[in-house]
Design a protein around this motif. Sequence first.
Motif, short mmCIF file in Angstrom:
data_model
loop_
_atom_site.label_atom_id
_atom_site.label_comp_id
_atom_site.label_asym_id
_atom_site.label_seq_id
_atom_site.Cartn_x
_atom_site.Cartn_y
_atom_site.Cartn_z
N SER A 309 0.82 -1.22 0.00
CA SER A 309 0.00 0.00 0.00
C SER A 309 0.85 1.26 0.00
O SER A 309 0.53 2.24 -0.70
N SER A 310 1.94 1.27 0.75
CA SER A 310 2.80 2.46 0.79
C SER A 310 3.54 2.66 -0.53
O SER A 310 3.72 3.80 -0.98
N THR A 311 3.97 1.56 -1.16
CA THR A 311 4.62 1.68 -2.47
C THR A 311 3.66 2.26 -3.50
O THR A 311 4.03 3.15 -4.28
N LEU A 312 2.42 1.79 -3.51
CA LEU A 312 1.43 2.31 -4.44
C LEU A 312 1.07 3.76 -4.14
O LEU A 312 0.83 4.57 -5.06
N THR A 313 1.04 4.12 -2.87
CA THR A 313 0.75 5.51 -2.51
C THR A 313 1.88 6.44 -2.95
O THR A 313 1.64 7.54 -3.46
N TRP A 314 3.14 5.99 -2.78
CA TRP A 314 4.27 6.76 -3.31
C TRP A 314 4.14 6.90 -4.83
O TRP A 314 4.43 7.96 -5.40
N ALA A 315 3.72 5.82 -5.50
CA ALA A 315 3.58 5.85 -6.96
C ALA A 315 2.58 6.92 -7.38
O ALA A 315 2.83 7.69 -8.32
N LEU A 316 1.44 6.99 -6.69
CA LEU A 316 0.44 8.00 -7.03
C LEU A 316 0.96 9.40 -6.76
O LEU A 316 0.71 10.33 -7.55
N ARG A 355 7.17 -0.92 -16.08
CA ARG A 355 8.13 -1.62 -15.21
C ARG A 355 9.23 -0.66 -14.74
O ARG A 355 9.65 -0.69 -13.57
N ALA A 356 9.68 0.21 -15.67
CA ALA A 356 10.71 1.18 -15.32
C ALA A 356 10.19 2.17 -14.27
O ALA A 356 10.91 2.53 -13.32
N PHE A 357 8.95 2.58 -14.43
CA PHE A 357 8.34 3.50 -13.47
C PHE A 357 8.29 2.88 -12.07
O PHE A 357 8.67 3.51 -11.08
N LEU A 358 7.86 1.64 -11.99
CA LEU A 358 7.76 0.97 -10.69
C LEU A 358 9.13 0.76 -10.07
O LEU A 358 9.30 0.92 -8.85
N GLN A 359 10.11 0.41 -10.88
CA GLN A 359 11.47 0.26 -10.36
C GLN A 359 11.98 1.58 -9.80
O GLN A 359 12.62 1.63 -8.75
N GLU A 360 11.70 2.66 -10.52
CA GLU A 360 12.16 3.97 -10.06
C GLU A 360 11.45 4.40 -8.79
O GLU A 360 12.08 5.03 -7.91
N VAL A 361 10.17 4.09 -8.64
CA VAL A 361 9.46 4.40 -7.40
C VAL A 361 10.13 3.68 -6.23
O VAL A 361 10.37 4.29 -5.17
N MET A 362 10.44 2.41 -6.39
CA MET A 362 11.03 1.63 -5.31
C MET A 362 12.47 2.05 -5.02
O MET A 362 12.95 1.90 -3.90
N ARG A 363 13.16 2.58 -6.03
CA ARG A 363 14.51 3.11 -5.81
C ARG A 363 14.45 4.48 -5.15
O ARG A 363 15.08 4.73 -4.13
N TYR A 364 13.66 5.36 -5.75
CA TYR A 364 13.60 6.76 -5.36
C TYR A 364 13.03 6.96 -3.97
O TYR A 364 13.52 7.78 -3.19
N ARG A 365 11.98 6.22 -3.65
CA ARG A 365 11.35 6.31 -2.33
C ARG A 365 11.46 4.96 -1.65
O ARG A 365 10.48 4.21 -1.56
N SER A 429 20.66 -4.75 -10.96
CA SER A 429 21.00 -5.57 -9.79
C SER A 429 20.92 -4.77 -8.50
O SER A 429 20.73 -5.33 -7.42
N HIS A 430 21.07 -3.45 -8.60
CA HIS A 430 21.19 -2.61 -7.42
C HIS A 430 19.85 -2.08 -6.91
O HIS A 430 19.81 -1.08 -6.19
N ILE A 431 18.76 -2.71 -7.29
CA ILE A 431 17.45 -2.38 -6.72
C ILE A 431 17.07 -3.52 -5.79
O ILE A 431 16.77 -4.62 -6.23
N VAL A 476 7.63 15.35 -2.23
CA VAL A 476 7.93 13.95 -2.46
C VAL A 476 9.24 13.54 -1.80
O VAL A 476 9.54 12.35 -1.66
N GLU A 477 10.04 14.52 -1.37
CA GLU A 477 11.30 14.23 -0.69
C GLU A 477 11.10 13.79 0.76
O GLU A 477 11.99 13.20 1.35
N HIS A 478 9.94 14.10 1.32
CA HIS A 478 9.75 13.89 2.75
C HIS A 478 8.64 12.86 3.02
O HIS A 478 7.74 12.67 2.22
#
Length: 497
Positions: A309-316, A355-365, A429-431, A476-478
């Motif tokens: 749920s938190s990953t999806l909320t960050w995505a939105l 897929r790239a968007f989701l990977q970036e969400v999990m990396r970025y946040r 590999s670094h995600i 989005v930084e906080h």
Amino acid sequence: MFELDLTNLINVYFLLCLSGLLLLYWYQRPRNFPPGPRGIPIFGMLPFMGKYGERKLAKWSKTYGPVMSLRMGRNDVVFLNDFNSIHEALVKQHAKFSGRTDAITPFMKDIMKNVGYIVLDDGEFFKSQKKLGQRVLSGLGVGGRKLESRVTEEASYLNEAIRSMDGKAFDASIFIKKAVANNICNIIFGERFDYDNKQIEEILSRLTAFTADTTTALASRICVLAPFLRDIPPIIFVYSRYKERLSMVFEFIKKKVDEHKETFNEDYLRDFIDAFLKESIKDNNNWFTNDQLIFYIRELFFAGTETVSSTLTWALLCLLHYPEVHQKLRREILNVIGYDGTASMTHKPMMPYTRAFLQEVMRYRTLAPLSIFHKTNEDAELNGYFIPKNTMVGPNIWAVHNDADFWDEPEKFKPERFIDDKGEFVQPSHIIPFSLGPRACLGKQLAKMEIFIFLVSMVQKFEFLPNPDDYELPNVEHGTSGVAFVPHPFRLVAKIC
């Protein structure tokens, strides 16, 4: 007069010697131990960690190296701040680094009485529980069609709930948590609950207070790093309040377990509870007890709900901040499945940008910036340093995801970093949002499926816009940084397309 002055002089000398010995004890460390700052007596570096300790650690590692130590309270903690050191410890030397420290959080250790799953130290007891969890998830079709059909069905309920808002601003995380919780309830209890079910709503509120409430989150982090502070006000009051809030959750789980016992048939296993009860019949080690089942369920429920749920909320929130990304994502989804198609895992290879968007969400946040603390089961050597048995070890996942030596402009949100010259998705590999090694997230395959199907289904049906009545979106930084890094509450408008 001279005798009095001499006595005072001796006392002062004694106090100075004692202070010197205490300081010497404070600053000494094992031979060839990883370097790092010691901080101040009693508290160590805890007062200097700031709100986002993982970021401070990454900064300090530029001075002391990727494998470094900090005195936190009365403990020396080794932090791993790059991919190679984390992979070496948790994968290549997993037998030495797979322990679980008693300080994983005194909140959890005391409440859960050394049972459950996450808090279990390495050994046969833990392995028996992991084996059961893997078998149940596999039997229910995680990664296969059986569970995928449940997730797809739940996505339709989620979209219907969003559609019912009829263009009014709302907090999407509330609906998302209920949808994700229903997937977990299906696995554990064999049933789902309507979104207006007040009991489930209250349970989710009580469970997620551990991460969503800033005060509780801060207290939990302090207790992980300096366990002796748990019994000191005001932290003890936060702990007592959280413990009281969990009582209703445990009562709900206990009731469901009792219902299953009354209708249990070992030849027809309906869900996780039935699988556990079957194991308890042949249990000779007292590993499959009623308490173990109740607390295991609590962890599955919390971890399974909060992660997705938190990953999806960050995505939105990212979609609201980066509307050009939103439009590009939506175009790809509609090109692949159209307006009326049903999202499935078979579509995933055809959606490189998604897929790239989701990977970036999990990396970025990064949701779990410092993962969950490990413990050395025996003396170990890492990067040329000696790490004694029973040392607390913290993998800094945030540092890996923001390593400027590996990522180009890691501080920026750029899904394109995972797309090659041919427009294909590149799996990095670094995600490592679910960590690495034997103690990586038990339900990561389920989580990945839910995140993909829910996101694709929502973006297919709606265009998400900022609430025009709010002054501004949360930065989005906080976020709330405690056990997990979750976004601050915000409202959005879902425009039906």
